[in-house]
Write an enzyme that holds these catalytic residues in place. Structure first.
Site, PDB file in Angstrom:
ATOM      1  N   SER A   1     -50.879  61.099  21.556  1.00 38.99           N
ATOM      2  CA  SER A   1     -51.901  61.416  20.549  1.00 38.99           C
ATOM      3  C   SER A   1     -53.294  61.100  21.078  1.00 38.99           C
ATOM      4  O   SER A   1     -53.470  60.136  21.832  1.00 38.99           O
ATOM      5  CB  SER A   1     -51.647  60.585  19.291  1.00 38.99           C
ATOM      6  OG  SER A   1     -52.779  60.616  18.446  1.00 38.99           O
TER       7      SER A   1
ATOM      8  N   TYR B   1     -57.062  66.140  19.205  1.00 36.85           N
ATOM      9  CA  TYR B   1     -57.840  66.297  17.980  1.00 36.85           C
ATOM     10  C   TYR B   1     -59.199  66.808  18.424  1.00 36.85           C
ATOM     11  O   TYR B   1     -59.935  66.108  19.122  1.00 36.85           O
ATOM     12  CB  TYR B   1     -57.983  64.962  17.238  1.00 36.85           C
ATOM     13  CG  TYR B   1     -56.801  64.629  16.364  1.00 36.85           C
ATOM     14  CD1 TYR B   1     -56.277  65.573  15.486  1.00 36.85           C
ATOM     15  CD2 TYR B   1     -56.228  63.365  16.381  1.00 36.85           C
ATOM     16  CE1 TYR B   1     -55.198  65.262  14.656  1.00 36.85           C
ATOM     17  CE2 TYR B   1     -55.148  63.056  15.557  1.00 36.85           C
ATOM     18  CZ  TYR B   1     -54.646  64.019  14.703  1.00 36.85           C
ATOM     19  OH  TYR B   1     -53.587  63.719  13.888  1.00 36.85           O
TER      20      TYR B   1
ATOM     21  N   THR C   1     -53.884  70.025  17.496  1.00 31.27           N
ATOM     22  CA  THR C   1     -53.457  69.860  16.099  1.00 31.27           C
ATOM     23  C   THR C   1     -54.523  70.448  15.182  1.00 31.27           C
ATOM     24  O   THR C   1     -55.676  70.011  15.185  1.00 31.27           O
ATOM     25  CB  THR C   1     -53.206  68.372  15.793  1.00 31.27           C
ATOM     26  OG1 THR C   1     -52.126  67.939  16.624  1.00 31.27           O
ATOM     27  CG2 THR C   1     -52.838  68.149  14.334  1.00 31.27           C
TER      28      THR C   1
ATOM     29  N   LYS D   1     -50.538  73.244  16.884  1.00 34.40           N
ATOM     30  CA  LYS D   1     -49.640  72.501  15.992  1.00 34.40           C
ATOM     31  C   LYS D   1     -50.171  72.546  14.566  1.00 34.40           C
ATOM     32  O   LYS D   1     -51.366  72.271  14.343  1.00 34.40           O
ATOM     33  CB  LYS D   1     -49.555  71.041  16.472  1.00 34.40           C
ATOM     34  CG  LYS D   1     -48.739  70.101  15.596  1.00 34.40           C
ATOM     35  CD  LYS D   1     -48.530  68.775  16.305  1.00 34.40           C
ATOM     36  CE  LYS D   1     -47.745  67.767  15.503  1.00 34.40           C
ATOM     37  NZ  LYS D   1     -48.561  67.025  14.537  1.00 34.40           N
TER      38      LYS D   1
ATOM     39  N   HIS E   1     -47.339  68.314   9.525  1.00 34.67           N
ATOM     40  CA  HIS E   1     -47.787  66.967   9.873  1.00 34.67           C
ATOM     41  C   HIS E   1     -46.898  65.907   9.216  1.00 34.67           C
ATOM     42  O   HIS E   1     -47.355  64.846   8.798  1.00 34.67           O
ATOM     43  CB  HIS E   1     -49.247  66.772   9.454  1.00 34.67           C
ATOM     44  CG  HIS E   1     -50.037  65.844  10.333  1.00 34.67           C
ATOM     45  ND1 HIS E   1     -50.876  66.287  11.322  1.00 34.67           N
ATOM     46  CD2 HIS E   1     -50.115  64.480  10.373  1.00 34.67           C
ATOM     47  CE1 HIS E   1     -51.443  65.241  11.919  1.00 34.67           C
ATOM     48  NE2 HIS E   1     -50.991  64.136  11.361  1.00 34.67           N
TER      49      HIS E   1
HETATM   50  C1  FNR Z   1     -48.477  61.496  12.731  1.00 35.07           C
HETATM   51  N1  FNR Z   1     -48.670  62.798  13.215  1.00 35.07           N
HETATM   52  C2  FNR Z   1     -49.683  63.048  14.116  1.00 35.07           C
HETATM   53  N2  FNR Z   1     -49.869  64.297  14.619  1.00 35.07           N
HETATM   54  C3  FNR Z   1     -50.807  64.549  15.541  1.00 35.07           C
HETATM   55  O1  FNR Z   1     -50.927  65.685  15.972  1.00 35.07           O
HETATM   56  N3  FNR Z   1     -51.609  63.523  15.991  1.00 35.07           N
HETATM   57  C4  FNR Z   1     -51.505  62.259  15.528  1.00 35.07           C
HETATM   58  O2  FNR Z   1     -52.228  61.375  15.946  1.00 35.07           O
HETATM   59  C5  FNR Z   1     -50.538  62.009  14.519  1.00 35.07           C
HETATM   60  N4  FNR Z   1     -50.408  60.755  13.988  1.00 35.07           N
HETATM   61  C6  FNR Z   1     -49.380  60.483  13.106  1.00 35.07           C
HETATM   62  C7  FNR Z   1     -49.216  59.202  12.627  1.00 35.07           C
HETATM   63  C8  FNR Z   1     -48.137  58.895  11.802  1.00 35.07           C
HETATM   64  C9  FNR Z   1     -47.977  57.494  11.307  1.00 35.07           C
HETATM   65  C10 FNR Z   1     -47.201  59.904  11.459  1.00 35.07           C
HETATM   66  C11 FNR Z   1     -45.989  59.590  10.614  1.00 35.07           C
HETATM   67  C12 FNR Z   1     -47.384  61.187  11.917  1.00 35.07           C
HETATM   68  C13 FNR Z   1     -47.748  63.871  12.837  1.00 35.07           C
HETATM   69  C14 FNR Z   1     -46.577  63.967  13.829  1.00 35.07           C
HETATM   70  O3  FNR Z   1     -47.005  64.491  15.054  1.00 35.07           O
HETATM   71  C15 FNR Z   1     -45.480  64.899  13.312  1.00 35.07           C
HETATM   72  O4  FNR Z   1     -46.038  66.126  12.947  1.00 35.07           O
HETATM   73  C16 FNR Z   1     -44.695  64.324  12.131  1.00 35.07           C
HETATM   74  O5  FNR Z   1     -44.538  62.930  12.222  1.00 35.07           O
HETATM   75  C17 FNR Z   1     -43.331  64.980  12.071  1.00 35.07           C
HETATM   76  O6  FNR Z   1     -42.682  64.657  10.895  1.00 35.07           O
HETATM   77  P1  FNR Z   1     -41.581  63.503  10.741  1.00 35.07           P
HETATM   78  O7  FNR Z   1     -40.592  63.639  11.885  1.00 35.07           O
HETATM   79  O8  FNR Z   1     -42.320  62.206  10.790  1.00 35.07           O
HETATM   80  O9  FNR Z   1     -41.002  63.806   9.414  1.00 35.07           O
END
Ligand code: FNR
Length: 401
Positions: A140, A164, A190, A272, A296
């Protein structure tokens, strides 16, 4: 137990035939000595244990919109696998190829920011666990350790970088070139978090990790970001945090901006957060190399369409021209099988590996991932398939029909 099985147990790597049987047998053998798995095997029990282990702030931050999170899980339950019999599945290959690289399974670790809030080793522990199994980790932008620090523990194991897209073009260009230098094999942009959603749990806790300087290692270590500050972040962290907060929100971004990135990197670019087939078509027009169908993990738009529900229309629009990946709600092997059958080339796992991290650091992540791979091997075989390439929509029926 036959000879093949004994032989396979001796080389129980994730790519070995019968990895699942070997892991399953080992757990039962350990049971004879009174040893039980360190972490709960069932995903719901794992989540529960992790919830209890985390601080209220971390629990809130890992949470999301209740309706969308529920819909993500329900969308998987909407489909049933129809197991097929007597198909000679003794040799199984879980592997898949993405952008020319063979992976041990169609599973990546989703980009998740600020992992130090669940375990002090954060991304570095996750990176070592992912590398140990050869599963790609997506770094990330908003991580607790810099991408270079995280990559350092991975040897040449696969890793991608998630961007990002900030208001600072200089930072965006710099961090992408750092990702290239650190061996990342793709850039994942993303799209769905150009502002943080109205997140009731974080608001109730009055908690945003970034405000406390957490999750900003890639920014604070970046020469372009540092050049935009009056003084180094080490001297005036609050000013650096304020600068980050001023850059992060970027609602002005449009499709036209993608050409800027396309010109700056030769790495495959994935988008994404795609949920609509027209957005998928638009992405292809912009020369994008792959899509991640995702909401997300239900942390942005409450009431959003579940990712799995959106997948078939996106796959139909893409017509096999680029790989389509999926995340949001993947919890067990059958979810991976359903996503593959509906046209996803691979899935990204989010919270489940964070629960492993919260409960056991690197070993906890390795245990969660190993269990998923073992479940995948067994469930794929028991469904009548030797490889994921054999799956298609005819492998599933709608639940209740
Ligand atoms: C995320 N996700 C996320 N996505 C991204 O592109 N950059 C990021 O920094 C983050 N940070 C983040 C923090 C936390 C605590 C969570 C739970 C999720 C989203 C992540 O990439 C992904 O899309 C989801 O977590 C997928 O869903 P599930 O498997 O958690 O249900």
């Amino acid at each position: 137990m036959d000879d093949n099985q004994t032989h396979d147990q001796q080389r129980s790597t994730p790519t070995a035939t019968s990895f699942g049987l070997a892991r399953q047998s080992q757990i039962f053998l350990d049971g004879l000595k009174g040893v039980r798995p360190t972490l709960p095997v069932d995903p719901a029990a794992l989540e529960q244990a992790a919830q209890e282990a985390m601080t209220p702030e971390a629990r809130g931050y890992l949470g999301g919109m209740p309706g969308t999170m529920r819909a993500n899980l329900d969308a998987f339950a909407d489909w049933n696998i129809v197991p097929r019999m007597l198909r000679g599945v003794q040799t199984r290959d879980l592997g898949t190829t993405l952008f020319g690289r063979r992976l041990p399974a169609p599973v990546l670790l989703a980009p998740v920011g600020v992992q130090s809030i669940v375990h002090p080793d954060g991304e570095r522990a996750v990176a070592r666990a992912a590398a140990g199994l050869g599963l790609p980790m997506v770094f990330s932008t908003a991580s607790s350790f810099s991408l270079e620090e995280t990559a350092a523990g991975m040897s040449d194991a696969p890793r991608w970088f998630q961007l990002y897209w900030s208001k600072s073009a200089a930072f965006n260009a710099s961090v992408v070139s750092r990702a290239e230098a650190a061996g990342c094999g793709a850039i994942v942009v993303t799209l769905d978090t150009f502002m943080l959603a109205w997140r009731p749990q974080d608001l109730q806790n009055a908690y945003l990790p970034f405000m406390r300087g957490l999750g900003l290692a890639n920014y604070f270590s970046d020469p372009a970001f540092r050049a935009e500050l009056q003084g180094p972040p080490e001297q005036d962290p609050q000013a650096a945090v304020r600068h980050f907060l001023g850059l992060f929100n970027n609602p002005a971004l449009t499709w036209k901006d993608l050409s800027w990135l396309r010109e700056r990197t030769r790495l495959p670019i994935l988008l994404k957060g795609i949920l609509h087939p027209d957005d998928a078509r638009r992405a292809l027009d912009c020369g994008i190399d792959g899509l991640v169908v995702s909401n997300h993990g239900g942390r942005q738009v409450e009431g959003a369409v579940p990712a799995l529900g959106a997948l078939p229309a996106v796959v139909e629009a893409v017509k096999g021209r680029v790989p389509v990946l999926l995340d949001s709600g993947v919890r067990r092997a059958s979810d991976v099988i359903k996503a593959r059958a509906l046209g996803a080339q691979a899935v990204l796992l989010g919270r489940p590996y964070l629960w492993g991290l919260a409960l056991g650091g690197e070993a906890g992540v390795a245990e969660v991932l190993g269990n998923l791979l073992a479940d995948l091997d067994l469930t794929l075989g028991l469904s009548g398939y030797s490889s994921f390439d054999e799956l298609d929509a005819s492998s599933l029926v709608r639940a209740g029909r």
